[in-house]
Motif scaffolding. Structure first.
Motif, mmCIF file in Angstrom:
data_model
loop_
_atom_site.group_PDB
_atom_site.id
_atom_site.type_symbol
_atom_site.label_atom_id
_atom_site.label_comp_id
_atom_site.label_asym_id
_atom_site.label_seq_id
_atom_site.Cartn_x
_atom_site.Cartn_y
_atom_site.Cartn_z
ATOM 1 N N LYS A 1 16.062 28.288 -16.246
ATOM 2 C CA LYS A 1 16.149 27.562 -17.415
ATOM 3 C C LYS A 1 15.569 26.147 -17.094
ATOM 4 C CE LYS A 1 19.315 30.955 -19.762
ATOM 5 N NZ LYS A 1 20.731 30.581 -19.978
ATOM 6 N N ILE A 2 16.698 25.426 -15.918
ATOM 7 C CA ILE A 2 16.046 23.972 -15.505
ATOM 8 C C ILE A 2 15.037 23.514 -15.979
ATOM 9 C CG2 ILE A 2 16.764 22.616 -14.295
ATOM 10 C CD1 ILE A 2 19.588 23.942 -13.506
ATOM 11 N N MET A 3 14.212 24.815 -14.823
ATOM 12 C CA MET A 3 12.896 25.115 -14.332
ATOM 13 C C MET A 3 12.624 24.906 -15.861
ATOM 14 S SD MET A 3 10.917 27.317 -11.860
ATOM 15 C CE MET A 3 12.350 27.125 -10.292
ATOM 16 N N ASP A 4 12.753 25.650 -16.337
ATOM 17 C CA ASP A 4 11.416 25.484 -18.407
ATOM 18 C C ASP A 4 11.482 24.647 -18.189
ATOM 19 O OD1 ASP A 4 10.822 28.190 -17.372
ATOM 20 O OD2 ASP A 4 11.988 28.714 -18.178
ATOM 21 N N PHE A 5 12.921 24.141 -18.719
ATOM 22 C CA PHE A 5 13.078 22.423 -19.508
ATOM 23 C C PHE A 5 12.260 21.874 -18.373
ATOM 24 C CE2 PHE A 5 15.353 18.421 -19.259
ATOM 25 C CZ PHE A 5 15.220 18.692 -20.739
ATOM 26 N N GLY B 1 0.599 -1.335 0.328
ATOM 27 C CA GLY B 1 0.018 0.021 0.313
ATOM 28 C C GLY B 1 0.815 1.415 0.027
ATOM 29 N N MET B 2 1.888 1.374 -0.048
ATOM 30 C CA MET B 2 2.643 2.368 -0.106
ATOM 31 C C MET B 2 2.512 2.679 -1.389
ATOM 32 S SD MET B 2 6.184 1.106 2.443
ATOM 33 C CE MET B 2 6.483 2.638 3.159
ATOM 34 N N MET B 3 3.322 4.492 -1.337
ATOM 35 C CA MET B 3 3.829 4.990 -2.327
ATOM 36 C C MET B 3 5.029 4.825 -2.859
ATOM 37 S SD MET B 3 3.129 8.893 -4.368
ATOM 38 C CE MET B 3 1.157 8.980 -4.417
ATOM 39 N N VAL B 4 5.428 3.986 -4.166
ATOM 40 C CA VAL B 4 6.737 4.007 -4.300
ATOM 41 C C VAL B 4 7.539 4.312 -5.027
ATOM 42 C CG1 VAL B 4 8.691 2.164 -4.472
ATOM 43 C CG2 VAL B 4 6.436 1.263 -3.352
ATOM 44 N N VAL B 5 8.360 5.465 -5.364
ATOM 45 C CA VAL B 5 9.196 5.953 -5.615
ATOM 46 C C VAL B 5 10.577 6.346 -6.009
ATOM 47 C CG1 VAL B 5 7.440 7.810 -5.840
ATOM 48 C CG2 VAL B 5 9.457 8.578 -4.401
ATOM 49 N N VAL B 6 11.214 5.833 -6.964
ATOM 50 C CA VAL B 6 13.019 5.865 -7.422
ATOM 51 C C VAL B 6 13.700 7.379 -7.576
ATOM 52 C CG1 VAL B 6 14.781 5.053 -8.243
ATOM 53 C CG2 VAL B 6 12.540 3.503 -7.993
ATOM 54 N N GLY B 7 14.378 7.173 -6.561
ATOM 55 C CA GLY B 7 15.508 8.965 -6.806
ATOM 56 C C GLY B 7 16.453 7.570 -7.531
ATOM 57 N N THR B 8 16.920 8.350 -9.277
ATOM 58 C CA THR B 8 18.084 8.183 -9.800
ATOM 59 C C THR B 8 19.049 9.304 -10.212
ATOM 60 O OG1 THR B 8 18.280 6.756 -11.334
ATOM 61 C CG2 THR B 8 16.355 7.734 -11.830
ATOM 62 N N ASN B 9 19.916 8.562 -10.779
ATOM 63 C CA ASN B 9 20.318 10.269 -11.320
ATOM 64 C C ASN B 9 19.699 9.874 -13.209
ATOM 65 O OD1 ASN B 9 22.339 8.050 -12.931
ATOM 66 N ND2 ASN B 9 23.645 8.339 -11.499
ATOM 67 N N HIS C 1 27.318 20.357 -15.951
ATOM 68 C CA HIS C 1 26.404 19.368 -15.441
ATOM 69 C C HIS C 1 27.193 18.178 -15.189
ATOM 70 C CE1 HIS C 1 22.606 16.597 -15.189
ATOM 71 N NE2 HIS C 1 23.681 15.548 -14.967
ATOM 72 N N ASP C 2 28.140 17.758 -16.451
ATOM 73 C CA ASP C 2 28.786 16.715 -16.034
ATOM 74 C C ASP C 2 30.541 16.725 -15.295
ATOM 75 O OD1 ASP C 2 27.168 15.921 -17.862
ATOM 76 O OD2 ASP C 2 29.086 15.405 -19.792
ATOM 77 N N SER C 3 30.844 18.068 -14.714
ATOM 78 C CA SER C 3 32.000 17.778 -13.843
ATOM 79 C C SER C 3 31.277 18.214 -12.613
ATOM 80 C CB SER C 3 32.012 20.076 -13.942
ATOM 81 O OG SER C 3 33.225 20.169 -13.233
ATOM 82 N N PHE C 4 29.811 18.130 -12.653
ATOM 83 C CA PHE C 4 29.731 18.356 -10.499
ATOM 84 C C PHE C 4 29.649 17.552 -10.688
ATOM 85 C CE2 PHE C 4 25.145 18.856 -8.631
ATOM 86 C CZ PHE C 4 25.930 19.456 -7.474
ATOM 87 N N ILE D 1 14.396 12.544 -10.798
ATOM 88 C CA ILE D 1 16.249 12.772 -12.001
ATOM 89 C C ILE D 1 16.431 13.657 -12.156
ATOM 90 C CG2 ILE D 1 16.781 12.254 -14.250
ATOM 91 C CD1 ILE D 1 14.338 11.218 -15.105
ATOM 92 N N SER D 2 17.805 13.478 -11.046
ATOM 93 C CA SER D 2 18.942 14.660 -11.229
ATOM 94 C C SER D 2 19.525 15.504 -12.860
ATOM 95 C CB SER D 2 20.081 14.548 -10.071
ATOM 96 O OG SER D 2 19.613 13.863 -9.656
ATOM 97 N N VAL D 3 19.066 17.009 -12.780
ATOM 98 C CA VAL D 3 19.763 17.360 -13.776
ATOM 99 C C VAL D 3 20.109 18.746 -12.897
ATOM 100 C CG1 VAL D 3 18.878 18.825 -16.040
ATOM 101 C CG2 VAL D 3 17.787 16.566 -15.255
ATOM 102 N N ASP D 4 21.174 19.061 -12.849
ATOM 103 C CA ASP D 4 22.056 19.999 -12.097
ATOM 104 C C ASP D 4 22.354 21.602 -13.430
ATOM 105 O OD1 ASP D 4 21.951 19.524 -9.875
ATOM 106 O OD2 ASP D 4 22.809 17.606 -10.337
ATOM 107 N N SER D 5 22.409 20.740 -14.916
ATOM 108 C CA SER D 5 22.348 22.218 -15.292
ATOM 109 C C SER D 5 22.620 21.586 -17.172
ATOM 110 C CB SER D 5 24.422 22.508 -15.432
ATOM 111 O OG SER D 5 24.403 23.407 -16.510
#
Length: 432
Positions: free
Chosen positions: A174-178, A91-99, A131-134, A121-125
């Motif tokens: 910009k990330i938010m718009d995307f 009965g739990m709501m299951v979500v997955v945190g991933t790169n 992003h790749d450097s981070f 999904i993580s998007v930092d730039s």
């Protein structure tokens, strides 16, 4: 009810983050877990059966919490689908945190089949170099974007997560718009707490912090159907109140009703089974190999402190201490005192009465037909009472005494237009 039962009912865990593994295919600069590349799981990670047992214990304290399976990179655990299915069936709501880099079409379909309601999904730039450097691995951004497309192709809802830093804080719009253009249901902006591998990182300044939070409050109306929220930044609610005391954020109930969630409606589990208030306050209050989850949740003295905090400094003096209360992990990371003031807040208390979240709506005790009752029961536990109250007020205003599914949908559309609810498919965040 006895006082102990009342206390337990008041502080149910609505959100549980579970670091299933330290394994990861990236080496992100800010990782609180110091996760690293490793092909095989550590010998001390909770195994599949131990995970099942822990879920049974979670359900005893709240059968309808949100379970976030994350890492490291959780997709590197071969039993992820089994664990997700077990939690979902309970009965739990299951979500997955991933790169996002391992989200192939096949994997997305497998997650859906096993009860996963969505992924973050993580998007930092949007600049691959940044992003790749981070994330410290070439191609990380491209992999995340391909993961988003795999979710869209296969109908799995997703959130976009960004960690604010000196590298990207100006690019957040910009990330938010995307995220909105790609169909994200939630955009979560995380504010760095310098722990783990990120201990030596430079956070954004308190002034930049304030500027970004003001933008988040103002921008929600730009994105109908995408919930915009800050994480590890309870100041968000104070700023929302300053701008509009009637903002839905300031009138939030359930697990979003107060300030820092750590130990009150939220906790974190490490791969080895230690329970901590949050990922950024790595203090074990018990280990699942020695004590059941529900016992740890109900008896931890540290959790008891966080549930009835005696705050120091500005946070203790502040009229927003009930609505905000500051981040408890930042003073702990700085000098080990989780009750001290949050130094990343620029606000100067002005005195006066405490500002508190809106009290729950009165229960009008209307009749609910079978379809509407079924829909209500499938909502996340922490939303049910609030949504029930709002729907009953709406129906009473129409001069009727029976709630129908059409009433729920009419109020949802009145509130959110034609936007689809978050986590559609039975359990969703729609009317909050």
């Amino acid at each position: 009810m006895t006082p102990d039962i009342v206390e337990t009912e008041a502080f149910k865990p609505f959100l549980i983050a579970w670091n299933l593994t330290r394994r990861c295919n990236l080496r992100c600069e800010h990782c609180y877990l110091s996760a690293g590349e490793r092909d095989a799981g550590a010998v001390d990670e909770l195994n599949t059966e131990e995970c099942f047992k822990t879920i049974d214990e979670m359900v005893r304290v709240n059968p309808a919490s949100i379970l976030v399976l994350t890492g490291g990179e959780p997709l590197l655990r071969k039993d992820l689908s089994q664990i997700a299915r077990y939690g979902s069936e309970k009965g739990m709501m299951v979500v997955v945190g991933t790169n996002g880099t391992l989200l192939s079409d096949e994997k997305v379909r497998d997650l859906k089949k096993n009860g996963v309601m969505g992924v973050s999904i993580s998007v930092d730039s949007l600049d691959p170099n940044n992003h790749d450097s981070f994330r410290c691995i070439p191609g990380a951004l491209n992999g995340a974007l391909e993961g988003i497309e795999a979710c869209n192709r296969n109908g799995l809802q997703f959130q976009v997560h960004t960690t604010a830093s000196s590298m990207n804080y100006q690019d957040i719009p910009k990330i938010m718009d995307f995220a909105y253009e790609k169909g994200a249901k939630v955009y979560n902006l995380f504010f760095l707490v310098c722990t783990g591998r990120g201990e030596e990182m430079s956070d954004i300044t308190p002034a930049q912090y304030e500027t970004v939070l003001e933008y988040l409050v103002d921008v929600q109306k730009k994105f109908p159907g995408m919930l915009v929220r800050s994480r590890c930044a309870p100041h968000f609610k104070r700023i929302a109140f300053e701008k509009n005391p009637d903002s839905p954020v300031t009138k939030a109930q359930g697990y979003e009703g107060g300030g820092c969630l750590a130990g009150t409606h939220y906790c974190r589990i490490t791969p080895e089974g230690d329970v901590t208030p949050c990922p950024f306050m790595p203090v074990s209050v018990g280990n699942l190999r020695k004590e059941p989850f529900d016992h740890i949740w109900n008896t931890s003295s540290l959790f008891a402190d966080l549930r009835k905090p005696v705050l120091k400094g500005k946070c203790g003096d502040c009229e927003y201490s009930e609505l905000c209360g500051g981040c408890r992990a930042r003073p702990f990371a700085s000098h080990g005192d989780y009750m001290d003031e949050d130094l990343w807040c620029l606000y100067t208390p002005k005195g006066g009465a405490k500002i508190i979240p809106q009290a729950p709506l009165a229960d009008l005790n209307l009749l609910w037909d079978e379809r509407s009752h079924t829909r209500l029961s499938r909502l996340p536990f922490f939303l049910q009472k609030m949504i029930k109250g709002r729907v009953e007020v709406y129906v009473r205003q129409q001069g009727r005494s029976v709630v129908t599914l059409e009433d729920m949908e009419a109020l949802r559309q009145k509130t959110f237009g034609n936007a689809k609810p978050v986590f559609d498919g039975g359990q969703f965040k729609g009317l909050e």
